[in-house]
Design an enzyme around this catalytic site. Structure first.
Site, PDB file in Angstrom:
ATOM      1  N   SER A  78       0.848  -1.180   0.000  1.00 17.71           N
ATOM      2  CA  SER A  78       0.000   0.000   0.000  1.00 17.71           C
ATOM      3  C   SER A  78       0.883   1.229   0.000  1.00 17.71           C
ATOM      4  O   SER A  78       2.070   1.148   0.315  1.00 17.71           O
ATOM      5  CB  SER A  78      -0.854  -0.043   1.272  1.00 17.71           C
ATOM      6  OG  SER A  78      -1.422   1.206   1.555  1.00 17.71           O
ATOM      7  N   TYR A 124      -2.177  -0.597  10.538  1.00 21.70           N
ATOM      8  CA  TYR A 124      -2.195  -0.894   9.105  1.00 21.70           C
ATOM      9  C   TYR A 124      -0.861  -0.510   8.463  1.00 21.70           C
ATOM     10  O   TYR A 124      -0.250  -1.317   7.750  1.00 21.70           O
ATOM     11  CB  TYR A 124      -3.352  -0.140   8.437  1.00 21.70           C
ATOM     12  CG  TYR A 124      -3.456  -0.388   6.959  1.00 21.70           C
ATOM     13  CD1 TYR A 124      -4.051  -1.547   6.467  1.00 21.70           C
ATOM     14  CD2 TYR A 124      -2.963   0.532   6.038  1.00 21.70           C
ATOM     15  CE1 TYR A 124      -4.150  -1.785   5.112  1.00 21.70           C
ATOM     16  CE2 TYR A 124      -3.049   0.307   4.675  1.00 21.70           C
ATOM     17  CZ  TYR A 124      -3.645  -0.856   4.218  1.00 21.70           C
ATOM     18  OH  TYR A 124      -3.736  -1.079   2.871  1.00 21.70           O
TER      19      TYR A 124
END
Length: 168
Positions: A39, A52
């Site tokens: 990501s 995350y």
């Protein structure tokens, strides 16, 4: 700690288990490609999503650490670094101190089509790319993080300001 464990179990341990399972087959056949899904949060801190971002940062280390060894056995690894996509991740996200539906309003860029991202990743894998960036701004973040990480601090501050405003 429970939220951290869940995110790390899915994003990092899931990748480790998947890599471990595929590794034996790839090694035996001497070809193939393992794809890790990272990501933009793999590249920079994300102040309102530390679990995350931490789990996605770890994928960069996992992928980089294993790439040379995989090459020795005749197969490869790719790390897909994806930006903000229009998926259900926001509907299922645990957001502390903010209603879940407000999460999408904190995203500093337009959400991109997940199918277009998938096509781009497949195309990158077919071309043997080590790093696959989607959309364009993820490559920009990659280079900024490598050349001058402090350049990204205003983006992090903007996300944090939006989060604090949404809390009020």
């Amino acid at each position: 700690p429970a939220q951290w464990r869940q995110v790390i179990d899915v994003n990092l341990m899931g990748a480790i288990h998947g890599t471990h399972a595929a590794w034996r087959h790839m090694k035996k056949q001497g070809s193939g490609r393992i794809v890790h899904i990272g990501s933009v949060a793999s590249l920079m801190g994300f102040p309102i999503a530390a679990p995350y971002a931490t789990s996605k940062h770890a994928l960069v280390g996992l992928d980089s650490s294993l790439a040379g060894e995989a090459r020795r056995y005749g197969f490869g690894l790719s790390l897909a670094l994806l930006g903000f996509l229009d998926t259900n991740i926001y509907a299922g996200a645990t957001v502390v101190g903010l209603p879940r539906e407000a999460m999408r309003g904190l995203i500093p860029v337009r959400l991109r089509d997940a199918r277009a991202a998938a096509r781009h990743v497949v195309n990158g894998v077919l071309r043997g790319r080590r790093r696959i960036f989607f959309p364009y701004y993820v490559r920009v973040v990659w280079w900024l993080q490598r050349l001058h990480p402090a350049t990204l601090a205003p983006v992090q501050a903007l996300v944090l300001r939006r989060f604090r405003a949404a809390q009020r």
